[in-house]
Design an enzyme around this catalytic site. Sequence first.
Site, PDB file in Angstrom:
ATOM      1  N   GLU A  49       0.653  -1.073   0.048  1.00  0.00           N
ATOM      2  CA  GLU A  49      -0.056  -0.023  -0.076  1.00  0.00           C
ATOM      3  C   GLU A  49       0.934   1.260   0.220  1.00  0.00           C
ATOM      4  O   GLU A  49       1.892   1.379   0.854  1.00  0.00           O
ATOM      5  CB  GLU A  49      -0.605   0.250   1.239  1.00  0.00           C
ATOM      6  N   ARG A 275       5.435 -12.754   9.754  1.00  0.00           N
ATOM      7  CA  ARG A 275       5.984 -11.659   9.303  1.00  0.00           C
ATOM      8  C   ARG A 275       7.204 -11.286   9.976  1.00  0.00           C
ATOM      9  O   ARG A 275       7.338 -12.017  11.080  1.00  0.00           O
ATOM     10  CB  ARG A 275       5.161 -10.202   9.643  1.00  0.00           C
ATOM     11  N   LYS A 285       4.437   0.570  10.226  1.00  0.00           N
ATOM     12  CA  LYS A 285       4.639   1.891   9.311  1.00  0.00           C
ATOM     13  C   LYS A 285       3.972   3.042   9.792  1.00  0.00           C
ATOM     14  O   LYS A 285       4.818   4.281   9.850  1.00  0.00           O
ATOM     15  CB  LYS A 285       3.754   1.724   7.712  1.00  0.00           C
TER      16      LYS A 285
HETATM   17  P1  ATP Z   1      -0.265  -1.472   6.563  1.00  0.00           P
HETATM   18  O1  ATP Z   1      -1.111  -2.373   5.764  1.00  0.00           O
HETATM   19  O2  ATP Z   1      -0.457  -1.651   8.128  1.00  0.00           O
HETATM   20  O3  ATP Z   1      -0.069  -0.283   5.918  1.00  0.00           O
HETATM   21  P2  ATP Z   1       1.819  -3.400   6.100  1.00  0.00           P
HETATM   22  O4  ATP Z   1       2.961  -3.531   6.577  1.00  0.00           O
HETATM   23  O5  ATP Z   1       0.870  -4.598   6.009  1.00  0.00           O
HETATM   24  O6  ATP Z   1       1.266  -2.064   6.516  1.00  0.00           O
HETATM   25  P3  ATP Z   1       1.787  -3.505   3.078  1.00  0.00           P
HETATM   26  O7  ATP Z   1       2.183  -2.364   2.153  1.00  0.00           O
HETATM   27  O8  ATP Z   1       0.299  -3.682   3.072  1.00  0.00           O
HETATM   28  O9  ATP Z   1       2.182  -2.941   4.632  1.00  0.00           O
HETATM   29  O10 ATP Z   1       2.434  -4.350   2.893  1.00  0.00           O
HETATM   30  C1  ATP Z   1       2.876  -5.175   1.774  1.00  0.00           C
HETATM   31  C2  ATP Z   1       3.248  -6.509   1.722  1.00  0.00           C
HETATM   32  O11 ATP Z   1       4.304  -6.625   2.609  1.00  0.00           O
HETATM   33  C3  ATP Z   1       2.040  -7.266   2.416  1.00  0.00           C
HETATM   34  O12 ATP Z   1       1.989  -8.569   1.479  1.00  0.00           O
HETATM   35  C4  ATP Z   1       2.589  -7.625   3.721  1.00  0.00           C
HETATM   36  O13 ATP Z   1       2.088  -8.659   4.391  1.00  0.00           O
HETATM   37  C5  ATP Z   1       4.051  -7.650   3.627  1.00  0.00           C
HETATM   38  N1  ATP Z   1       5.023  -7.195   4.899  1.00  0.00           N
HETATM   39  C6  ATP Z   1       4.586  -6.000   5.527  1.00  0.00           C
HETATM   40  N2  ATP Z   1       5.533  -6.138   6.607  1.00  0.00           N
HETATM   41  C7  ATP Z   1       6.032  -7.348   6.662  1.00  0.00           C
HETATM   42  C8  ATP Z   1       6.708  -8.104   7.598  1.00  0.00           C
HETATM   43  N3  ATP Z   1       7.138  -7.295   8.792  1.00  0.00           N
HETATM   44  N4  ATP Z   1       7.482  -9.178   7.200  1.00  0.00           N
HETATM   45  C9  ATP Z   1       6.855  -9.886   6.374  1.00  0.00           C
HETATM   46  N5  ATP Z   1       6.119  -9.102   5.303  1.00  0.00           N
HETATM   47  C10 ATP Z   1       5.631  -7.833   5.423  1.00  0.00           C
END
Ligand code: ATP
Length: 576
Positions: A49, A275, A285
Amino acid sequence: MNGQEEPKGTGNNEELSAAAPSHFIKDIIEEDIRKNKNDGRVATRFPPEPNGYIHIGHAKSICLNFGLAKQYGGTCNLRFDDTNPSKEDTEYVDSIMDDVRWLGFTWDDRLYYASDYFDRLYDYAVQLINDGKAFVCDLSAEEMREYRGTLKEPGKESPHRNRSIEENLTLFEAMKNGEFPDGSRTLRAKIDMSSGNINMRDPVIYRIQRSHHHRTGDKWCIYPMYDFTHCLSDATEGITHSICTLEFENNRPLYDWILDQLPVPCHPQQIEFARLNLTYTVMSKRKLLELVTKKYVSGWDDPRMPTICGMRRRGFTPEAIRDFCDRIGVAKRDSTVDVALLEHCLREDLNMRAPRVMAVLNPLRVVIENYPEGKVEEFDAVNNPEDEGAGTRKIPFARTLYIEQEDFREDSPKKFFRLAPGKEVRLKHAYYVTCTDVIKDPATGEITEIRCTYDPETRGGWSKDGRKVKGTLHWVSADHALDAEVRLYEHLFTAEEPEGDKETHYLDLLNADSLKVLNGCKVEPGLREAAPGTRYQFERQGYFCVDLKDSSPEKPVFNRTVPLRDSWAKIEKKDS
Ligand code: ATP
Ligand code: MG
């Protein structure tokens, strides 16, 4: 590390090049290929995102998705999940593309945006209404919460659940046409208010929100929800394995339900993995954004941040990050990885590729009394003992030098093998020198200069008579050295799990010593033209890189990427 040791690599290069280990997602994919599911195709995607800069946790997901596609001859799309316009921005889109490329992955022409599918998603929603599987609901957010029920109690059906298809179609269209205020109505899937899975209790799939979208502008005042968008975007792109993090496990039944109701081209399989969490690091984030906006750090690319751009500025290599992601593996249960492992991977990589240079961080003047004034010799220095191809360079030696303050002690303890009155040490690549006198500031008593004599018979740093010295010091010639600023970093937080402590707010766990700026450092003259981003090993000090933003030929700035001391290698040794 004392002066007697030469910096050594942690070795084990085979491990670096070895194929990444297997894990449960590979097992699933291999089984699917065996059964010719999806005609043997493997199609993954990385779906960020664009509401922040990506971090080392995202790198795990990137390495996994792009890595699987590569390993199985498939494809991996880059898709921006841009359904939340109020928090998203093209600045983030651009940085994410930059970072994925820097990590070494390419999406070729497969760059997508969920917002590209808004028309199609709208049509899918209309189809659900036509099939009696979605309805327009007038409950407020608060009422909806009350109706939703709890984990123990079933929810209550909305009073609007049984609107006629015609009424729903009219209302949904009116929603789209901007006839209702923000938040006044939603479109909900009609599933099961008594489901044990709260995600299945008539979830909202569209909301009214007048926000300018960074791609679709003001075309829409209704936006689809994540759950609705994500599965349909996956299906639209022909994704075979939709890999996401564990917190989406309970969303999987909804993912599958939506795809089962609609005539989609394929039904991707959602697979969840744990994760990445790292010690001494926050990964959310929202929290990283707070660190930036409240100016606890200098920006998203502050070298202390776990963001990809921060790590890049710090001097990390993409190879080290990929190696780390391979080594931590992919699991089904959440855990926290020791940041020392990440640093270990980095050292292993830098050890092979970073040229050695001499830099004095806290200079102490040394005058070699029996060395002629005005004379300059040049010594050959090996650039990288781990890499013969890296060659040698010339370093100037003269009567006045700088050594490290901590390499001299007036009252030296027994095991202090560096310079002290009457003691002899090797100046690396140059000569043996013996300390003959110590000059102090009469007012403060502070040591301002060391006097030495050198032995001309030890040219190159080796004694012909076989005489041994225990200490080898790095040094620079005072007249030739460049002035530099050096920035030393430590963990941004003092607690191992800054997010895991319920009593203490993570901002109260910030490490006050996470950045130390040293001015007046002295580095080898050969670093004058070093391009921003160039990485070095400063002998006996650690790995450093030329800062990407603030360094200039007039005022070079070096970031310490990581010190030489490797706590992970010690842990590994103990365990084996
Ligand atoms: P949010 O959705 O709260 O803004 P997010 O960290 O999930 O934060 P995204 O941009 O939705 O951010 O994440 C993109 C991809 O990266 C998703 O598939 C998510 O599952 C993966 N991802 C995010 N943080 C991690 C992590 N700490 N370890 C592994 N994969 C991650
Ligand atoms: Mg997310």
